[in-house]
Structure formats: structure tokens, C-alpha cells
Scaffold this active site. Structure first.
Site, mmCIF file in Angstrom:
data_model
loop_
_atom_site.group_PDB
_atom_site.id
_atom_site.type_symbol
_atom_site.label_atom_id
_atom_site.label_comp_id
_atom_site.label_asym_id
_atom_site.label_seq_id
_atom_site.Cartn_x
_atom_site.Cartn_y
_atom_site.Cartn_z
ATOM 1 N N ASP A 142 -7.698 24.910 11.414
ATOM 2 C CA ASP A 142 -6.846 24.968 12.601
ATOM 3 C C ASP A 142 -5.383 24.673 12.270
ATOM 4 O OD1 ASP A 142 -8.864 25.580 14.320
ATOM 5 O OD2 ASP A 142 -9.229 23.519 14.960
ATOM 6 N N LYS B 2 -3.840 28.439 16.449
ATOM 7 C CA LYS B 2 -2.791 29.095 17.239
ATOM 8 C C LYS B 2 -1.445 28.675 16.688
ATOM 9 C CE LYS B 2 -5.460 28.719 21.384
ATOM 10 N NZ LYS B 2 -5.703 27.718 22.388
ATOM 11 N N MET C 253 -2.461 16.366 24.763
ATOM 12 C CA MET C 253 -2.153 17.655 25.395
ATOM 13 C C MET C 253 -1.524 17.458 26.779
ATOM 14 S SD MET C 253 -5.585 19.696 24.249
ATOM 15 C CE MET C 253 -6.683 18.320 24.491
HETATM 16 C C1 LIG Z 1 -6.856 19.975 20.843
HETATM 17 S S1 LIG Z 1 -6.366 18.295 20.750
HETATM 18 C C2 LIG Z 1 -7.247 17.854 19.287
HETATM 19 C C3 LIG Z 1 -7.338 16.373 19.063
HETATM 20 C C4 LIG Z 1 -8.045 16.034 17.762
HETATM 21 N N1 LIG Z 1 -9.400 16.452 17.797
HETATM 22 C C5 LIG Z 1 -7.966 14.548 17.436
HETATM 23 O O1 LIG Z 1 -8.980 13.848 17.437
HETATM 24 O O2 LIG Z 1 -6.852 14.087 17.113
HETATM 25 C C6 LIG Z 1 -4.712 18.486 20.185
HETATM 26 C C7 LIG Z 1 -3.798 17.398 20.722
HETATM 27 O O3 LIG Z 1 -3.969 16.198 19.978
HETATM 28 C C8 LIG Z 1 -2.739 15.519 19.898
HETATM 29 N N2 LIG Z 1 -2.356 15.421 18.470
HETATM 30 C C9 LIG Z 1 -3.076 15.826 17.423
HETATM 31 N N3 LIG Z 1 -2.470 15.505 16.256
HETATM 32 C C10 LIG Z 1 -1.316 14.878 16.597
HETATM 33 C C11 LIG Z 1 -0.250 14.286 15.856
HETATM 34 N N4 LIG Z 1 -0.250 14.250 14.534
HETATM 35 N N5 LIG Z 1 0.767 13.709 16.549
HETATM 36 C C12 LIG Z 1 0.772 13.688 17.898
HETATM 37 N N6 LIG Z 1 -0.203 14.235 18.651
HETATM 38 C C13 LIG Z 1 -1.244 14.810 18.011
HETATM 39 C C14 LIG Z 1 -1.720 16.317 20.703
HETATM 40 O O4 LIG Z 1 -1.737 15.816 22.019
HETATM 41 C C15 LIG Z 1 -2.326 17.699 20.615
HETATM 42 O O5 LIG Z 1 -1.851 18.519 21.661
#
Ligand SMILES: C[S@@+](CC[C@H](N)C(=O)[O-])C[C@H]1O[C@@H](n2cnc3c(N)ncnc32)[C@H](O)[C@@H]1O
Length: 267
Positions: free
Chosen positions: A40, A62, A175
């Protein structure tokens, strides 16, 4: 590889939140063993270096301006590659079971008799606030935390935000940047204008950006600091209880030294 020796297998693997050292040993071993990796946008691509040069790597995330695979196409690709190549690793940001659709992919593959395995990851929900010294629970400040999606399947703000706003828990929203004004209104309606809020973009990476304010001021902070997705919103008294961490910048600098490609890489 002869077709009759192939054992179709899927391992859904958590890649962690961005810092390439926030991955488990089990995840690294799965990557090393993979015949195909489907990954991803939110994974750190440095992690693909653990794979064998023979491993097929397919980006299914994406990115602005790029074609995005639909979920059913990803499911079909997993099954097809597992049958033709053997071990498919589905590498996902953070933890695959936290807003990651990991369970859907495992369930789909299982219907086709594919062996299925899961390697949990370090979720951004926990690690990103931690790198800013924000403890999600702290004695005297917070006894629990909620992790909520800002945007549901139907593109609405989750109703759970309203329930969480009534509690004294720390609220972590993923998100949620596109819904920040709605989120702020929910907390204002509860009379919580002065509640501290932190927003961390690209947490645990060299591109990390941080903003702090209150329910009343956070929208201005976001504008001023030009904060955007991917970001974590943390709401609660613990934001004011941040520990001062000397290691954040030191660690990020040492990552860059260990992985010079991170200098030009992006999350
Ligand atoms: C589809 S969700 C997936 C979350 C993922 N499975 C997790 O456990 O971190 C994606 C969202 O996670 C958050 N996110 C993931 N990685 C991030 C990072 N390094 N810094 C800030 N937000 C992050 C954001 O809100 C992003 O829009």
C-alpha cells in the site's frame, strides 16, 4: 517452480507506521519468504529491500494521479498470485486489522482454500502520538482511549465521535482531516472548547509535522502549519501531558543515516 509444488498462501503483514525500524521480526521474515508482495501507499518502501530480488512487487495503493486498485481487484489478485506463485505477502501500513481491511482479504482468500496467516503491526494510532511524547493513557489524566475513523464507508463522520466526546477518554481519530470542522463542532457542543488537540502528519518519518492547540484553535493551527493527510488527531488532556523526548529528532536523523534513500523517499 513447478506448478505442483506451489502451496498457495497469504500472509497479511503489518508494516508499521513509517519508521522502518517499527516493524516486527516476524514481519521481516514473512517479507523475506514472499514470492509476491502487494503493498500500500502508507508503507515505507525501504522495507521491500528485505525481499528477495526474485520477489514480484505490486503497488496496489492510492496515490494522487495514479490508478488505484479497487478492493475486489486486490482480492482477486491475491488469489490469482497465491495460486500461480505461492506465498503472497499483503503488506499494509500500521496494523492490518486497524482500519486496514486485512480481515476482509484473509476471509476472501480462505474461501479459495488458500492458507492464511496474520502478522500484526505497530499501529499509527499508538506509535504516532508516542513519537510526540503523547501517552494515550496517563494516571490522573486519562483512563482509556478510543480509536475512531473520521470517515466511515458512507463518507460520514463516525457517530462514535459523538459518543467519545461525551466521555473523559483520549480520542484518537484516523482519516479525520477532511472532517476536522465537524469534529471540532461535536466537541464544542459538549462545552469542550478548551480541550487540548494535537495533529501529527506523516508521524515517525522525516516528514513529520506537528501542530497543537485546543478544540477552539486547532483549525487555525492546521491552516497556519499547513497540516494535511495522512494525519492522526489526538484529543484529550494527555496532549498537555507530553513527555519531552530528545530521541525523536535523533532517531529520525539516524534513520536517514542508516537509510539514505529515505532522504528522497516519501510516505
Ligand atoms: C486506512 S488507515 C490505516 C491505518 C493503519 N492500519 C494503522 O494501523 O496505522 C490510514 C490512516 O492512518 C493514519 N496514519 C497512518 N500512518 C500515519 C502516519 N505515519 N502519520 C500520521 N497518520 C498516519 C492516517 O489517519 C491515515 O489516513
Amino acid at each position: 517452480m513447478q506448478n505442483n509444488t506451489i502451496i498457495p498462501k497469504l500472509t497479511v503483514v503489518g508494516a508499521g507506521p513509517g519508521d522502518p525500524e517499527l516493524i516486527t521480526l516476524k514481519a521481516i521474515n514473512a517479507i523475506k519468504d514472499a514470492n509476491v508482495i502487494l503493498y500500500d501507499a502508507l508503507i515505507n518502501e525501504v522495507l521491500l529491500d528485505y525481499a528477495s530480488p526474485k520477489t514480484e512487487r505490486i503497488f496496489v495503493g492510492k496515490r494522487k494521479g495514479c490508478y488505484a486498485y479497487q478492493q475486489d481487484q486486490i482480492n482477486d489478485l491475491i488469489v490469482a498470485r497465491a495460486k500461480s506463485h505461492g506465498h503472497v505477502v499483503r503488506l499494509k501500513g500500521g496494523d492490518p486489522f486497524i482500519f486496514g481491511r486485512g480481515a476482509e482479504e484473509l476471509d476472501y482468500a480462505k474461501q479459495f482454500g488458500i492458507e492464511t496467516y496474520m502478522v500484526p503491526g505497530v499501529s499509527s494510532a499508538l506509535a504516532v502520538p508516542a513519537y510526540q511524547g503523547i501517552p494515550l493513557t496517563k494516571r490522573g489524566s486519562s483512563e482509556s482511549f478510543w480509536v475512531i475513523t473520521g470517515t466511515t464507508k458512507s463518507h460520514q463522520l463516525s457517530n462514535d465521535v459523538k459518543l467519545a466526546a461525551k466521555s473523559t477518554a483520549t480520542v484518537v481519530i484516523l482519516m479525520g482531516m477532511g472532517k476536522l470542522q465537524e469534529i471540532v463542532k461535536v466537541f464544542s457542543d459538549e462545552g469542550k472548547q478548551n480541550l487540548p488537540v494535537a495533529i501529527i502528519q506523516n508521524g515517525t518519518t522525516k516528514d513529520e509535522k506537528f501542530g497543537v492547540g485546543t478544540i477552539e484553535t486547532i483549525c487555525d493551527v492546521v491552516k497556519e502549519r499547513q497540516l494535511s493527510s495522512p494525519a492522526i488527531i489526538v484529543i484529550g488532556e494527555v496532549v498537555n501531558q507530553r513527555s519531552k523526548l530528545d530521541s525523536i529528532t535523533t532517531e529520525l536523523q539516524s534513520q536517514t543515516l542508516c537509510h539514505p534513500e529515505l532522504v528522497s523517499g516519501s510516505l
